[in-house]
Design an enzyme around this catalytic site. Structure first.
Site, mmCIF file in Angstrom:
data_model
loop_
_atom_site.group_PDB
_atom_site.id
_atom_site.type_symbol
_atom_site.label_atom_id
_atom_site.label_comp_id
_atom_site.label_asym_id
_atom_site.label_seq_id
_atom_site.Cartn_x
_atom_site.Cartn_y
_atom_site.Cartn_z
ATOM 1 N N HIS B 56 37.292 91.485 39.542
ATOM 2 C CA HIS B 56 38.135 92.411 39.067
ATOM 3 C C HIS B 56 39.318 90.951 38.522
ATOM 4 O O HIS B 56 40.054 90.367 38.886
ATOM 5 C CB HIS B 56 39.473 92.532 40.723
ATOM 6 N N LEU B 59 41.520 90.465 31.610
ATOM 7 C CA LEU B 59 41.898 89.500 30.225
ATOM 8 C C LEU B 59 42.241 89.966 29.018
ATOM 9 O O LEU B 59 43.124 89.402 28.112
ATOM 10 C CB LEU B 59 40.714 89.286 30.052
ATOM 11 N N ARG B 60 42.718 91.399 29.523
ATOM 12 C CA ARG B 60 44.026 91.508 28.177
ATOM 13 C C ARG B 60 43.099 91.624 26.398
ATOM 14 O O ARG B 60 43.914 92.677 25.799
ATOM 15 C CB ARG B 60 45.354 91.601 28.251
ATOM 16 N N ASN B 90 41.351 98.156 31.476
ATOM 17 C CA ASN B 90 42.379 99.343 30.446
ATOM 18 C C ASN B 90 43.234 98.419 29.534
ATOM 19 O O ASN B 90 44.092 98.114 29.558
ATOM 20 C CB ASN B 90 43.451 99.561 32.177
ATOM 21 N N ASP B 150 40.138 101.479 36.652
ATOM 22 C CA ASP B 150 41.233 100.293 37.553
ATOM 23 C C ASP B 150 42.378 100.526 37.107
ATOM 24 O O ASP B 150 42.413 100.166 35.531
ATOM 25 C CB ASP B 150 40.894 99.351 37.414
ATOM 26 N N HIS B 230 40.635 96.187 45.596
ATOM 27 C CA HIS B 230 42.204 95.489 46.172
ATOM 28 C C HIS B 230 42.913 96.666 47.495
ATOM 29 O O HIS B 230 43.963 97.164 46.974
ATOM 30 C CB HIS B 230 43.399 95.663 45.014
ATOM 31 N N ASN B 276 50.882 96.416 42.368
ATOM 32 C CA ASN B 276 49.934 97.335 42.338
ATOM 33 C C ASN B 276 48.519 97.358 43.038
ATOM 34 O O ASN B 276 47.749 96.694 42.624
ATOM 35 C CB ASN B 276 49.870 98.834 41.226
ATOM 36 N N ASP B 303 42.179 90.492 40.893
ATOM 37 C CA ASP B 303 42.995 90.738 40.484
ATOM 38 C C ASP B 303 44.601 90.042 39.003
ATOM 39 O O ASP B 303 44.909 90.941 39.186
ATOM 40 C CB ASP B 303 44.346 92.590 41.343
ATOM 41 N N HIS B 307 50.915 88.875 32.489
ATOM 42 C CA HIS B 307 52.066 89.562 31.724
ATOM 43 C C HIS B 307 52.782 88.598 31.153
ATOM 44 O O HIS B 307 52.952 87.798 31.577
ATOM 45 C CB HIS B 307 52.913 89.913 32.933
#
Lengths: 318, 428
Positions: B56, B59-60, B90, B150, B230, B276, B303, B307
C-alpha cells in the site's frame, strides 16, 4: 498570559484577575469619554474568517477604548476568498506590525495553529474557532453571572448553571463548562442525546436529557442557539418537538431559583430555543451580556498586551 | 555481477556468507568459507531478510508529480528496505484501465530501484458506480492482482459482491478501504472523548468495523478473498480474528503509524498527524500490535501518502490526509514489535515480505533465504539509531509524522534481483 486560546488555559486565579480587571475597566464605560490611553501605539488585528458581527464589534470597541490601533480584516471580499492561506494572511498582518491577532475561524484549532506553528510571533486571542472554544464568551458569561449571583466579586462556588441546547456544535458550551468549573460553579448540560458530544461524561459537569429535571433551583440557565438545519441531519425530528422538550418558556423559567437568571450568547432563535416572553422578561440578562463582552475583552487585551503601568487602571477607578 | 555478504545474520540467527550471482542466491556458506565477489559487503552483526514488500503506497504518478514520482517513491522504498511496492490507483487519471497500469508499471521498471506493482481501481474513476475493466488490467503487462478504490470505500454492497466474485477468474483480491461514508462525513479525527474536547468532527471505529464485518461475510458467501487496508481499531482486529477462525479468506494490513502513534497527538492541531483512517487510542494501538504478533493481521503496509508542504502547513481542517511511511516503516516495526519481543526477525520477514508478497501474488518476492531463490534482500543494522530529518528523505514530500524522533534500526543495504539499490544506507 501569552495567548488566550482556550478556557482551559485559565487557572481560577487568572480567570478572577480577568473578571476583576474587567470590572475596573468597566467603570470607563460609564464615563462620558470612554477611552483609556493604555494601548496607545499597539496594533490589534481583528482577523475574522467567519461572519460574526457581535463578536467583531465587541473586540473593536474594546481595542478602541484602550486606544489601540485597530485593523479589521474580514474574510468576505478579502484575499482569503481568492485562496490565500491562513498562514499567508497571518504573515501579511504581522508584517504590518500587529501586536495581537484576534481570530475567528471556522476550523477548530486555527488560533492554536497561529500561536504555535512558528508562522508569527504576536499574541493570539481566540474569538471562536469552529466547534472548539470561545473563551471570551465564557468570560463575559462568567462576569454576568458573578454580577448577579455574587455581587460582582469572587468566584461562583456553590452556584449551579444549566446550559441547554446544541452542545455538540457549541464552542460556547465547551468554554463555559471549563471556565465555570474553574470558578467553582457546577454545570449541568442539557440536550437531546444526539446533540451531546461523544465522551461528554468525561467533562467536568453533569449531563441530563431532561430540562424539567435540571432546572429546579438552578442559579442560571444559558440557552444555546440551535440551527434549524440540524433537523435535516436527523439530530431532532422537528423544531416543534425541539421547542417542546428543550425550549425555555415562562413556565420553565419559573423553575429557577428566585434570583435565577437567563442567558443567551446570541443570536437567538425566538420561538425555537427561547420564547420572546422569556428573552425580554425580568430574568433575562441577555442585553447586559453584550455590554459585559466589551469590558471582558478590554481586560483580555489589557492583560495580554498592556504590561504598562498599573497607573492607567488606577486612573480608571478614580 | 557477483556479490558477497560476509557474516550476515540469516533472519537474525546464524552468521553466514551469502554469495549472490546472476540475480539469485548462489551460496550460503559458513563465515569465511566463501570466495570474493565483485562487491564484498561486511555484513557482520547485520540482519539479512528477504526484501520488504509494501501492499500500500501512493506514488502520485501520474497527476501529482509535485508530491511524489515513481522515481522518488522508488528511491524512498529502496532506502526503506523494500524491493516491491504496490502503487494505489487514486492517481490522475485513475489507474482504472490497462493503459494507465502499464504506464505505472513501466515507469517503475525504468526507475529500477524496486519492483512497482500497480493496484487497479475496482470501479471506474473510483466513483463506486461501475466495475473497471479488471480483467484487462490483470492480463496487461502489469499483471495486476490487487484491486482497490483506496481513498474511498466500495460502499455499495452489490458492487462489492460482484467485484469479489469477478476477480476469482484471475486469482485477484479486492483490497477494501473500510470506511462507511455517511458515518464519516467531514470526519477529522478518531471519534471519542478527545474529538469532543478538541471540537473536531469524529471518525468512529464503527464506520470501519461495520464495513469489515459486511465484507468478510460477503467474501465467505461468494467464496472469494478480501484484503482489509490499513486496519486501525481493536474491533476490526476482533472481526478479522473471528473471520479467520471461521476459515474465511480474509487478510489484513496495519500501517506503521497505527502501530506507534495515538490520537493524543491531535492536540497539536498540526495536520502532519492527520491521516485516514485516523490515529486511534492507546487501546487500539495495543490491539493492532497484538493482532500483528499473533498473525491476525498479515502485513505491515505503509499507506505512504506524500503531500506537498502547503497541504500540511495550514489549519487542521484544511490539511490533507496522509503521511509518509516508506523510509521509516521498518524502524517503527523494530521499535514496536522486535525490541518489545513481540516478533522475532522471522516474524518481521513474514509480515513485511512473505505474506504481503503472497497476498499480491508476487512470484519473485517474499521468498525464503535459500540457495536458488531470487536475491531480493535487505540488510538491517538492528542496533543503529537515527533521527528523522524530513529534508533528507528521498521522498519528494516532507510530511513525515516522525520529525526529530529517534528511530530504531537502519537499513544498510538493499538488493533488487542481486543488484544493490542501497549500500551503506545510501542509494547506489
Amino acid at each position: 498570559m501569552r495567548h488566550l486560546l482556550s478556557a482551559a488555559d485559565l487557572t481560577r486565579d487568572e480567570a478572577l484577575l480577568i473578571l476583576d480587571t474587567a470590572g475596573e475597566l468597566g467603570k470607563v464605560t460609564d464615563r462620558a469619554v470612554k477611552k483609556l490611553p493604555t494601548l496607545r501605539g499597539r496594533t490589534v488585528v481583528n482577523l475574522f474568517f467567519e461572519d460574526s458581527t457581535r463578536t467583531r464589534i465587541s473586540f473593536e470597541a474594546a481595542a478602541k477604548r484602550l486606544s489601540a490601533d485597530l485593523i479589521t480584516f474580514s474574510a468576505k471580499g478579502s484575499s482569503v476568498s481568492k485562496g490565500e492561506s491562513l498562514k499567508d494572511t497571518a504573515l501579511t498582518l504581522e508584517a504590518m506590525g500587529a501586536d495581537a491577532v484576534v481570530v475567528r475561524h471556522e476550523a477548530s484549532g486555527a488560533p492554536h495553529r497561529l500561536a504555535h506553528s512558528g508562522w508569527i510571533d504576536c499574541a493570539v486571542i481566540n474569538a471562536g474557532d469552529g466547534t472548539h472554544e470561545h473563551p471570551t464568551q465564557a468570560l463575559l458569561d462568567a462576569f454576568t453571572l458573578r454580577h448577579h449571583l455574587s455581587g460582582g466579586e469572587g468566584a461562583l462556588d456553590g452556584r449551579r448553571v444549566v446550559i441547554v441546547g446544541d452542545v455538540l456544535h457549541s464552542r460556547v458550551a465547551r468554554s463555559n463548562v471549563l471556565l465555570l468549573h474553574a470558578l467553582g460553579a457546577s454545570v449541568t448540560l442539557v440536550a437531546p442525546p444526539t446533540l451531546m458530544p461523544v465522551g461528554v461524561q468525561t467533562w467536568p459537569c453533569e449531563v441530563s436529557y431532561d430540562l424539567d429535571d435540571a432546572l429546579p433551583g438552578a442559579s442560571a440557565v444559558m440557552m444555546l442557539r440551535v440551527q434549524r438545519e440540524r433537523m435535516n441531519a436527523a439530530y431532532f425530528p422537528s423544531t416543534h418537538e425541539y421547542s417542546r422538550r428543550y425550549g425555555l418558556d415562562t413556565r420553565r423559567a419559573s423553575l429557577l431559583a428566585d434570583d435565577g437568571i437567563v442567558l443567551h450568547p446570541g443570536p437567538m432563535n425566538r420561538g425555537m430555543e427561547i420564547t420572546a416572553d422569556v428573552a425580554d422578561g425580568q430574568r433575562s440578562v441577555i442585553v447586559e451580556q453584550v455590554t459585559n463582552g466589551v469590558n471582558v475583552r478590554m481586560a483580555v487585551l489589557y492583560l495580554i498586551l498592556g504590561a504598562r503601568a498599573e497607573a492607567d487602571l488606577t486612573e480608571a477607578s478614580q | 555481477m557477483s556479490v558477497l555478504l560476509k557474516g550476515a545474520l540469516l533472519y537474525g540467527e546464524e552468521a553466514v556468507d551469502v554469495v549472490i550471482a546472476e540475480g539469485r542466491i548462489a551460496g550460503l556458506e559458513p563465515p569465511g568459507g566463501a570466495s570474493d565477489g565483485d562487491l564484498v559487503v561486511d555484513a557482520r552483526s547485520l540482519v539479512l531478510l528477504p526484501g520488504l514488500v509494501d501492499l500500500h503506497t501512493h506514488l502520485r504518478e501520474p497527476g501529482r508529480e509535485d508530491a511524489e514520482t515513481i522515481q522518488t517513491g522508488s528511491a524512498a522504498a529502496a532506502l526503506g528496505g523494500f524491493t516491491a511496492v504496490h502503487a494505489m490507483a487514486n492517481t490522475q487519471p485513475v489507474a482504472d484501465t490497462a493503459g494507465v497500469v502499464e504506464q505505472v508499471w513501466r515507469r517503475g521498471v525504468d526507475a529500477g530501484l524496486c519492483d512497482v506493482f500497480p493496484v487497479g481501481a475496482v470501479t471506474v474513476g473510483l466513483r463506486g458506480e461501475q466495475l473497471a475493466e479488471l480483467g484487462a488490467m490483470a492480463e496487461s503487462a502489469a499483471r495486476v492482482r490487487v484491486f482497490s478504490d483506496d481513498g474511498v470505500c466500495v460502499n455499495d454492497a452489490v458492487l462489492m459482491r460482484r467485484a469479489l466474485e469477478y476477480v476469482k477468474a484471475f486469482d485477484g483480491v479486492i483490497a477494501q478501504h473500510a470506511q462507511e461514508p455517511r458515518l464519516t462525513e467531514g470526519a477529522q479525527m478518531n471519534e471519542g472523548a478527545l474529538s469532543g474536547v478538541l471540537g473536531l468532527r469524529g471518525w468512529p471505529s464503527v464506520a470501519e468495523e461495520a464495513i469489515i464485518a459486511r465484507d468478510v461475510l460477503l467474501a465467505d458467501h461468494v467464496d472469494s478473498r478480501v484484503h482489509i487496508c490499513h486496519l486501525s481499531t481493536r474491533g476490526s482486529v476482533e472481526i478479522v480474528r473471528w473471520a479467520k477462525e471461521r476459515g474465511i479468506n480474509v487478510t489484513a494490513e496495519v500501517t506503521p503509524h497505527h502501530l506507534v502513534l495515538t490520537e493524543e497527538i491531535a492536540r497539536t492541531y498540526d495536520p502532519r498527524y492527520k491521516v485516514n483512517p485516523p490515529l486511534r487510542t492507546a487501546a487500539d494501538v495495543e490491539a493492532v500490535r497484538r493482532g500483528l504478533a499473533d498473525g491476525t493481521i498479515d502485513a505491515v503496509a505503509t499507506d505512504h501518502a506524500p503531500h506537498p508542504h502547503e497541504d500540511k502547513d495550514c489549519e487542521w481542517a484544511a490539511g490533507a490526509f496522509g503521511m509518509l511511511g516508506l523510509e521509516t516503516a521498518l524502524s517503527v516495526v523494530i521499535e514496536t514489535m522486535v525490541d518489545t519481543g513481540r516478533l522475532d526477525w522471522r516474524g518481521v520477514a513474514d509480515r513485511m515480505s512473505v505474506r504481503p508478497a503472497r497476498i499480491g501474488r508476487l512470484d519473485g518476492h517474499g521468498r525464503p533465504l535459500e540457495v536458488g531463490e531470487p536475491a531480493n534482500l535487505v540488510l538491517v543494522d538492528p542496533s543503529a539509531r537515527w533521527t528523522v530529518d524530513p529534508a533528507r528523505l528521498a521522498s519528494r514530500s516532507r510530511n513525515t509524522p516522525f520529525v526529530a524522533r529517534e528511530m530504531h534500526g537502519r537499513v544498510v543495504a538493499t538488493f533488487l534481483a542481486g543488484r544493490p539499490t542501497v549500500l551503506e544506507g545510501r542509494l547506489t
